[in-house]
Scaffold this motif. Structure first.
Motif, PDB file in Angstrom:
ATOM      1  N   LYS A   1       0.786  -1.413   0.100  1.00  0.00           N
ATOM      2  CA  LYS A   1       0.113   0.071  -0.026  1.00  0.00           C
ATOM      3  C   LYS A   1       0.749   1.245   0.115  1.00  0.00           C
ATOM      4  O   LYS A   1       0.687   2.158  -0.777  1.00  0.00           O
ATOM      5  CB  LYS A   1      -0.893   0.142   1.365  1.00  0.00           C
ATOM      6  CG  LYS A   1      -2.142  -0.886   1.030  1.00  0.00           C
ATOM      7  CD  LYS A   1      -3.370  -0.227   1.781  1.00  0.00           C
ATOM      8  CE  LYS A   1      -4.485  -1.303   1.489  1.00  0.00           C
ATOM      9  NZ  LYS A   1      -4.370  -2.527   2.275  1.00  0.00           N
ATOM     10  N   LEU A   2       1.997   1.350   0.868  1.00  0.00           N
ATOM     11  CA  LEU A   2       2.893   2.466   1.065  1.00  0.00           C
ATOM     12  C   LEU A   2       3.329   2.916  -0.213  1.00  0.00           C
ATOM     13  O   LEU A   2       3.547   4.123  -0.518  1.00  0.00           O
ATOM     14  CB  LEU A   2       3.940   2.186   1.899  1.00  0.00           C
ATOM     15  CG  LEU A   2       3.449   2.208   3.409  1.00  0.00           C
ATOM     16  CD1 LEU A   2       4.651   1.846   4.385  1.00  0.00           C
ATOM     17  CD2 LEU A   2       2.772   3.275   3.785  1.00  0.00           C
ATOM     18  N   VAL A   3       3.954   2.027  -1.083  1.00  0.00           N
ATOM     19  CA  VAL A   3       4.524   2.432  -2.326  1.00  0.00           C
ATOM     20  C   VAL A   3       3.781   2.845  -3.364  1.00  0.00           C
ATOM     21  O   VAL A   3       4.190   3.497  -4.415  1.00  0.00           O
ATOM     22  CB  VAL A   3       5.206   1.040  -2.869  1.00  0.00           C
ATOM     23  CG1 VAL A   3       6.450   0.430  -1.943  1.00  0.00           C
ATOM     24  CG2 VAL A   3       4.041   0.184  -3.400  1.00  0.00           C
ATOM     25  N   ASP A   4       2.140   2.833  -3.125  1.00  0.00           N
ATOM     26  CA  ASP A   4       1.369   3.584  -4.144  1.00  0.00           C
ATOM     27  C   ASP A   4       1.572   4.721  -4.087  1.00  0.00           C
ATOM     28  O   ASP A   4       1.112   5.644  -5.063  1.00  0.00           O
ATOM     29  CB  ASP A   4      -0.068   2.985  -3.907  1.00  0.00           C
ATOM     30  CG  ASP A   4      -0.140   1.633  -4.353  1.00  0.00           C
ATOM     31  OD1 ASP A   4       0.619   1.165  -5.382  1.00  0.00           O
ATOM     32  OD2 ASP A   4      -1.353   1.090  -4.102  1.00  0.00           O
ATOM     33  N   VAL A   5       2.340   5.504  -3.211  1.00  0.00           N
ATOM     34  CA  VAL A   5       2.471   7.012  -3.348  1.00  0.00           C
ATOM     35  C   VAL A   5       3.514   7.126  -4.525  1.00  0.00           C
ATOM     36  O   VAL A   5       3.479   8.246  -5.004  1.00  0.00           O
ATOM     37  CB  VAL A   5       3.013   7.616  -2.006  1.00  0.00           C
ATOM     38  CG1 VAL A   5       2.292   7.538  -1.011  1.00  0.00           C
ATOM     39  CG2 VAL A   5       4.449   6.985  -1.813  1.00  0.00           C
ATOM     40  N   ILE A   6       4.127   6.127  -4.893  1.00  0.00           N
ATOM     41  CA  ILE A   6       5.050   6.334  -5.895  1.00  0.00           C
ATOM     42  C   ILE A   6       4.304   6.068  -7.345  1.00  0.00           C
ATOM     43  O   ILE A   6       3.796   4.728  -7.443  1.00  0.00           O
ATOM     44  CB  ILE A   6       6.383   5.260  -5.968  1.00  0.00           C
ATOM     45  CG1 ILE A   6       7.057   5.610  -4.599  1.00  0.00           C
ATOM     46  CG2 ILE A   6       7.303   5.477  -7.248  1.00  0.00           C
ATOM     47  CD1 ILE A   6       8.110   4.677  -4.202  1.00  0.00           C
ATOM     48  N   PRO A   7       4.230   6.845  -8.280  1.00  0.00           N
ATOM     49  CA  PRO A   7       3.165   6.459  -9.602  1.00  0.00           C
ATOM     50  C   PRO A   7       3.587   5.268 -10.303  1.00  0.00           C
ATOM     51  O   PRO A   7       2.846   4.602 -10.905  1.00  0.00           O
ATOM     52  CB  PRO A   7       3.680   7.819 -10.525  1.00  0.00           C
ATOM     53  CG  PRO A   7       4.000   8.961  -9.644  1.00  0.00           C
ATOM     54  CD  PRO A   7       4.806   8.305  -8.288  1.00  0.00           C
ATOM     55  N   PHE A   8       4.852   4.855 -10.243  1.00  0.00           N
ATOM     56  CA  PHE A   8       5.475   3.661 -10.887  1.00  0.00           C
ATOM     57  C   PHE A   8       4.557   2.462 -10.025  1.00  0.00           C
ATOM     58  O   PHE A   8       4.086   1.394 -11.040  1.00  0.00           O
ATOM     59  CB  PHE A   8       6.910   3.535 -10.526  1.00  0.00           C
ATOM     60  CG  PHE A   8       7.617   2.191 -11.169  1.00  0.00           C
ATOM     61  CD1 PHE A   8       7.910   1.987 -12.405  1.00  0.00           C
ATOM     62  CD2 PHE A   8       7.914   1.376 -10.085  1.00  0.00           C
ATOM     63  CE1 PHE A   8       8.206   0.787 -12.574  1.00  0.00           C
ATOM     64  CE2 PHE A   8       8.513   0.060 -10.410  1.00  0.00           C
ATOM     65  CZ  PHE A   8       8.774  -0.151 -11.656  1.00  0.00           C
ATOM     66  N   PHE A   9       4.473   2.562  -8.966  1.00  0.00           N
ATOM     67  CA  PHE A   9       3.739   1.364  -8.280  1.00  0.00           C
ATOM     68  C   PHE A   9       2.383   1.640  -8.327  1.00  0.00           C
ATOM     69  O   PHE A   9       1.427   0.508  -8.569  1.00  0.00           O
ATOM     70  CB  PHE A   9       4.340   1.268  -6.658  1.00  0.00           C
ATOM     71  CG  PHE A   9       5.575   0.384  -6.820  1.00  0.00           C
ATOM     72  CD1 PHE A   9       5.694  -1.044  -7.097  1.00  0.00           C
ATOM     73  CD2 PHE A   9       6.889   1.496  -6.377  1.00  0.00           C
ATOM     74  CE1 PHE A   9       7.047  -1.335  -7.018  1.00  0.00           C
ATOM     75  CE2 PHE A   9       8.039   0.700  -6.188  1.00  0.00           C
ATOM     76  CZ  PHE A   9       8.251  -0.661  -6.633  1.00  0.00           C
ATOM     77  N   LYS A  10       1.866   2.760  -8.466  1.00  0.00           N
ATOM     78  CA  LYS A  10       0.495   3.152  -8.301  1.00  0.00           C
ATOM     79  C   LYS A  10      -0.152   2.593  -9.525  1.00  0.00           C
ATOM     80  O   LYS A  10      -1.373   1.895  -9.503  1.00  0.00           O
ATOM     81  CB  LYS A  10       0.257   4.601  -8.244  1.00  0.00           C
ATOM     82  CG  LYS A  10      -1.056   5.072  -8.056  1.00  0.00           C
ATOM     83  CD  LYS A  10      -1.880   4.994  -6.935  1.00  0.00           C
ATOM     84  CE  LYS A  10      -3.224   5.206  -6.970  1.00  0.00           C
ATOM     85  NZ  LYS A  10      -3.977   4.822  -5.828  1.00  0.00           N
ATOM     86  N   ARG A  11       0.609   2.776 -10.758  1.00  0.00           N
ATOM     87  CA  ARG A  11      -0.056   2.168 -11.960  1.00  0.00           C
ATOM     88  C   ARG A  11      -0.255   0.583 -11.958  1.00  0.00           C
ATOM     89  O   ARG A  11      -1.119   0.131 -12.778  1.00  0.00           O
ATOM     90  CB  ARG A  11       0.956   2.613 -13.067  1.00  0.00           C
ATOM     91  CG  ARG A  11       0.795   3.992 -13.582  1.00  0.00           C
ATOM     92  CD  ARG A  11       1.527   4.357 -14.918  1.00  0.00           C
ATOM     93  NE  ARG A  11       2.885   4.238 -14.661  1.00  0.00           N
ATOM     94  CZ  ARG A  11       3.849   4.924 -14.417  1.00  0.00           C
ATOM     95  NH1 ARG A  11       3.390   6.120 -14.119  1.00  0.00           N
ATOM     96  NH2 ARG A  11       5.151   4.692 -14.511  1.00  0.00           N
TER      97      ARG A  11
END
Ligand code: HEM
Length: 542
Positions: free
Chosen positions: A273-283
């Motif tokens: 969940k936390l890494v979703d602040v990074i667009p690369f992971f959010k995508r």
């Protein structure tokens, strides 16, 4: 006034910094103690006796981060294969061992192993387990029994016409993009074809083929990717609204995200969940939602047909009822989970496999010629799609497929297993309970002691008695009770597609020495494969 306000706000900011500072310091100290000091103490304490194994990196004894970072470099198993040349066992994370000795295959994956699938499978599971991620042995046996009729060879061969239909559709496109036969130097791969003549991305079309085929076999669904030349599908949100999305864009990034993050099981869900602040992971997270929504839509549509009394000849029917028509009474979530894994495992891997074989054959003209001779001896000159009965026992064809599965196994990473509570014997060494152990298929397949000249594509090694004796070391489909249930479907698709392509067409790679790009996520996925394609001219070959 303005400067007073500014001073006040500055001093307010200062006070809030001062009041927050102790908490921030406390939190940092806590994080440092929890993530570094405690694991390091545990490493020194060594309650499981794992310190005797060499570490992947100086930090691996107390952190999984070096292993996670390896994923970012794109081909973890290749790096491991190099390291295993000098170390049969490597500690890749505080609680994980990677093996590089073929004798470990039986201990970790064999029929009598007491090891089970580990947290890598259970941690990301949604509401229901599927056949591939279920950990509990009795639950797995129950599922495998229900599903074995769906995956049985008898059913499979009765579904051959669905695969034939997809190859015909694929070839309609191939025929359209065929170019003129080139001069001998291009045909033999010595000279690059004109770049304008690279009219086909063979990797993309193989993927359309396996997706269309498995959707038809599994759900009697006509995805129509081969007709449309793209992979746009309808996805459905839980509120019933629908949208169009690319199926491959939904499928691949999900595995990529897991391969980066899924190695610290305690923290995976939080980190995910936390890494979703990074667009690369959010995508990548959006892709995971799209995939769920696609499968929800497909499953619901198929259920509607079932409830309307349609008896269709597919995997879904076999999931709902046994062969005597008695309901299997699976929960709907479980049915969706099984359809999900069938569409996922049943498409990506086989597309990779077919693309890899074609690539290897184009890079090894002698093997291609030998295969052609074998195929020409059983297929009629005008036969468009090879009949499975004619090609399923051809030794050289099978050797070409197996050698390609060996040299680049589509599921290449070390499939993680957990030792039972009482520990297990692996390579003659006792390994403490609840330790993660694995052996990557890529590592196993590059062992020079078993496969001399392991980096070379040599189909001949699979022929005759000697070839048979190598089979236990081919673990592209894994081994034991958790080995691939779809391998027969895959061999059918691979054999028919490769035989038909090689029989009807000729191809040239983009330039001499062109290499297929690979990225290891959970699977060893491929970049595009642009080729020049033309119809085979037998008279010119004679
Ligand atoms: C070249 C093609 C394929 C390769 C290399 C491959 C590879 C594998 C491997 C390595 C496993 C073990 C996974 C693990 O332990 O985590 C597996 C399991 C599985 N595969 Fe495949 N597979 C292929 C094709 C297929 C197809 C076509 C289907 C379905 C139509 C399929 C469905 C499954 C399922 C359901 C499992 C879980 C079996 C169980 O745990 O009982 N696979 N496959």
């Amino acid at each position: 006034m303005a400067s007073l306000a500014a001073n006040l706000s500055q001093s307010g900011t200062m006070w809030s910094v001062i009041s927050v500072a102790p908490y921030a310091i406390g939190l940092s100290f806590f994080a440092f103690a929890y993530f570094v000091i405690l694991p390091y103490i545990e490493y020194l304490r060594d309650p499981k006796g794992l310190r005797k194994y060499p570490n992947l990196s100086p930090f691996s004894g107390f952190s999984a981060i070096p292993f996670m970072l390896m994923a970012g470099r794109g081909f973890r198993s290749r790096e491991l294969a190099e390291l295993h040349k000098t170390h049969p066992v490597i500690r890749t994370a505080p609680n994980a061992l990677s093996y590089g000795d073929a004798r470990a295959i039986k201990d970790i994956y064999g029929h009598n192993t007491k090891c089970t699938k580990d947290g890598a499978y259970s941690v990301p599971v949604g509401s229901h387990y599927n056949l591939a991620d279920v950990v509990d042995k009795p639950d797995h046996a129950r599922k495998r029994k229900v599903l074995s009729s769906a995956y049985a060879l008898k059913n499979l061969e009765s579904w051959e016409y669905k695969v034939t239909d997809k190859i015909q559709r694929m070839f309609r496109h191939f025929d359209k993009v065929c170019t003129l036969a080139p001069k001998e130097d291009v045909a033999s791969g010595k000279v690059a074809p004109d770049q304008k003549e690279l009219t086909l991305d063979l990797r993309g079309w193989n993927n359309f083929f396996t997706l269309d085929a498995i959707a038809d076999i599994g759900l009697s669904e006509k995805l129509g990717f081969l007709d449309a030349g793209n992979d746009m599908v309808t996805a459905e949100r839980k509120d019933g609204s629908t949208y169009q999305t690319s199926l491959r864009e939904a499928l691949y990034p999900t595995a990529r995200k897991q391969s980066y993050l899924l190695w610290d099981y305690n923290w995976y869900l939080t980190i995910n969940k936390l890494v979703d602040v990074i667009p690369f992971f959010k995508r990548m997270s959006k892709s995971a939602d799209d995939w769920e929504n696609i499968m929800w839509h497909r499953g619901s549509k198929r259920l509607e047909r079932y409830e309307n009394g349609e008896k269709l000849d597919d995997f879904f029917q076999a999931l709902m009822e046994d062969k005597n028509g008695n309901a299997n009474n699976l929960e709907w979530g479980e049915v969706v989970a099984e359809c999900n894994i069938m569409m996922n495992a049943g498409s990506v891997t086989t597309a990779v496999a077919i693309t890899n074989v074609m690539y290897q054959l184009l890079r090894n003209p002698k093997a291609l010629m030998k295969l052609r001779e074998e195929l020409d001896s059983v297929l009629d000159e005008d036969e468009v799609v090879a009949d499975y009965d004619k090609v399923k026992h051809l030794p050289y064809l099978r050797a070409c497929l197996d050698e390609s599965l060996r040299i680049f196994p589509p599921t290449s990473h070390g499939l993680p297993r957990e030792t039972p509570a009482e520990g297990a014997n692996i390579l003659g060494d006792w390994v403490a309970g609840s330790t993660t152990v694995s052996m990557s298929a890529f590592v196993a397949h590059r062992l020079e002691s078993i496969f001399p000249n392991a980096d070379q594509y040599i189909p001949e090694r699979w022929l005759g008695e000697e070839g048979k004796s190598l089979q236990p070391y081919l673990i592209a489909f894994s081994a034991g009770a958790r080995s691939c249930i779809g391998r027969n479907i895959s061999y059918l698709e691979q054999a028919k597609a490769v035989a038909s392509m090689v029989h009807r067409y000729d191809f040239a790679l983009a330039y001499p020495g062109w290499e297929l790009q690979r990225e290891e996520t959970m699977n060893l996925i491929l970049g595009d494969m642009p080729v020049k394609i033309w119809r085979r001219d037998r008279s010119a070959e004679a």
